[in-house]
Design an enzyme around this catalytic site. Sequence first.
Site, PDB file in Angstrom:
ATOM      1  N   TYR A 169       0.843  -1.193   0.000  1.00  0.00           N
ATOM      2  CA  TYR A 169       0.000   0.000   0.000  1.00  0.00           C
ATOM      3  C   TYR A 169       0.878   1.242   0.000  1.00  0.00           C
ATOM      4  O   TYR A 169       1.842   1.339   0.778  1.00  0.00           O
ATOM      5  CB  TYR A 169      -0.908   0.033   1.237  1.00  0.00           C
ATOM      6  CG  TYR A 169      -1.971  -1.034   1.251  1.00  0.00           C
ATOM      7  CD1 TYR A 169      -3.131  -0.903   0.477  1.00  0.00           C
ATOM      8  CD2 TYR A 169      -1.827  -2.171   2.039  1.00  0.00           C
ATOM      9  CE1 TYR A 169      -4.110  -1.891   0.498  1.00  0.00           C
ATOM     10  CE2 TYR A 169      -2.807  -3.158   2.059  1.00  0.00           C
ATOM     11  CZ  TYR A 169      -3.943  -3.012   1.288  1.00  0.00           C
ATOM     12  OH  TYR A 169      -4.913  -3.982   1.302  1.00  0.00           O
ATOM     13  N   SER A 170       0.534   2.213  -0.848  1.00  0.00           N
ATOM     14  CA  SER A 170       1.224   3.500  -0.804  1.00  0.00           C
ATOM     15  C   SER A 170       0.931   4.167   0.532  1.00  0.00           C
ATOM     16  O   SER A 170      -0.205   4.155   1.004  1.00  0.00           O
ATOM     17  CB  SER A 170       0.745   4.401  -1.946  1.00  0.00           C
ATOM     18  OG  SER A 170       1.075   3.850  -3.198  1.00  0.00           O
ATOM     19  N   CYS A 371      -0.876   8.309  -9.775  1.00  0.00           N
ATOM     20  CA  CYS A 371      -1.081   7.111  -8.969  1.00  0.00           C
ATOM     21  C   CYS A 371      -2.552   6.719  -9.041  1.00  0.00           C
ATOM     22  O   CYS A 371      -3.431   7.543  -8.768  1.00  0.00           O
ATOM     23  CB  CYS A 371      -0.664   7.350  -7.515  1.00  0.00           C
ATOM     24  SG  CYS A 371      -0.686   5.855  -6.498  1.00  0.00           S
ATOM     25  N   GLU A 411       2.770   5.371 -10.944  1.00  0.00           N
ATOM     26  CA  GLU A 411       2.511   4.169 -10.143  1.00  0.00           C
ATOM     27  C   GLU A 411       1.046   3.809 -10.351  1.00  0.00           C
ATOM     28  O   GLU A 411       0.166   4.413  -9.749  1.00  0.00           O
ATOM     29  CB  GLU A 411       2.801   4.438  -8.659  1.00  0.00           C
ATOM     30  CG  GLU A 411       2.780   3.189  -7.800  1.00  0.00           C
ATOM     31  CD  GLU A 411       3.252   3.485  -6.379  1.00  0.00           C
ATOM     32  OE1 GLU A 411       2.415   3.954  -5.571  1.00  0.00           O
ATOM     33  OE2 GLU A 411       4.431   3.273  -6.077  1.00  0.00           O
ATOM     34  N   TYR A 413      -2.107   0.621 -11.244  1.00  0.00           N
ATOM     35  CA  TYR A 413      -2.481  -0.763 -10.983  1.00  0.00           C
ATOM     36  C   TYR A 413      -3.711  -1.134 -11.784  1.00  0.00           C
ATOM     37  O   TYR A 413      -4.398  -0.267 -12.312  1.00  0.00           O
ATOM     38  CB  TYR A 413      -2.722  -0.992  -9.496  1.00  0.00           C
ATOM     39  CG  TYR A 413      -3.547   0.069  -8.824  1.00  0.00           C
ATOM     40  CD1 TYR A 413      -4.940   0.029  -8.868  1.00  0.00           C
ATOM     41  CD2 TYR A 413      -2.940   1.153  -8.148  1.00  0.00           C
ATOM     42  CE1 TYR A 413      -5.705   1.014  -8.253  1.00  0.00           C
ATOM     43  CE2 TYR A 413      -3.699   2.129  -7.542  1.00  0.00           C
ATOM     44  CZ  TYR A 413      -5.071   2.047  -7.589  1.00  0.00           C
ATOM     45  OH  TYR A 413      -5.836   3.029  -6.976  1.00  0.00           O
TER      46      TYR A 413
END
Length: 413
Positions: A169-170, A371, A411, A413
């Site tokens: 987790y960021s 992100c 970043e 996902y």
Amino acid sequence: MAQSTAVAALLGAAGTAFIAPGSTRPSTAPALRGASPVDAGAQGSSAGLAGTAALASLAGVAMAAAAGRKAGATSCRAAAVKKKGVKVVHGKEIPWNLFSPKAPYQGKVVENDFHPQTLTQPTGDANWETTHVTFDHGGKVPYIEGQSIGVIAPGPDKKGEQPAKIRLYSIASSAVGDDQTSKTVSLCVKRVVEVDGTHANREKGQDKPDKAGTAYPDNKVYRGVCSNHTCDMTPGDEVLITGPTGAEMLLPTDPEANIIMLATGTGIAPMRSYLRLLFHDKAGASSDGGRKFKGIAWLFMGVPYSKSLLYDDEHQAYTKAFPDQFRYDYAVSREQKNAAGQKMYIQTKMAEYAEELWELMQDEKTHVYMCGLKGMESGMAECFGPIAEKNGLVWTEFAKAMKKADRYHVEVY
């Protein structure tokens, strides 16, 4: 005696080792980072790298260095750079994988000093809840803004393994933590719940109410193993932490840099960590009472519903206190449309300011951070492709040049 002296020397050096990577700090302007997170964390521990795994690795380095004296200064230097728990990025050391999946740090969930655990409101979707969870790490897990930590859930995971594999987790807090003690770390985690989807780990009649009171007993349900584990935590619960890790999303050290931030959903986490340092923490304050940061920070955040907006109170406060330095724009896809009737996604909102943003990106001090969902990069191409072409450039080549200059950070996902 020589061995213990070497250990002491390494521990002493660790207190000043962890600063944000980048070029040498200018003598005429204060650096963005204040006291390093290890400096502050050491106040509550025997040293900045006080975790058992870190101490063991330091001791190993010390013995190697002591033996190296007999072989000459060259071997000593070679041993010193092999120490665990750090990574050199752009010539600077940052904390790195102090704790592994096989040897995690056991922290404890604590009540956040400001935010409630559940940040969002029900929207009608099963996965409506996003939480802000804070862990006490006792100063043993130093990190810097833009990094991530891992959480190990007890499981079973989708393969039946116990414990489950780590979930990264960021980090949503700045290096000093939300309480500015350098002993806590906060995460922004969305609860993953899918009803009657492709996968299920709860058959009909098996789903029980989560901490938010949501349950779907009449359906097949898939619940994300680590997200539900984390969202269901209560102060006092123990948590297994790994890391820290991640060097892609680190802030530049230049206090005059400009920061363009794009975030979808919980992709706001690293952006919040930056903004806490730039506009809130004592570590980011200058001696004249102002802030060390002198550039412009502009946030674009995309969510499906206005009830899903995260940290809006903080954004409003920063805008009020620093109107010439901080701007934010929201893209609420299921509630907003642009003048052409298109759904409002991040690239749709950015298109309203395309000329201004393009000009800002021409400044070599401007950094772009993304992100969230993978579509963000294609969204950037959609937004800035035409204006790049108008200026005789190809957007993909321009973005590639920014990446090469370490000004384009992604970043997804």
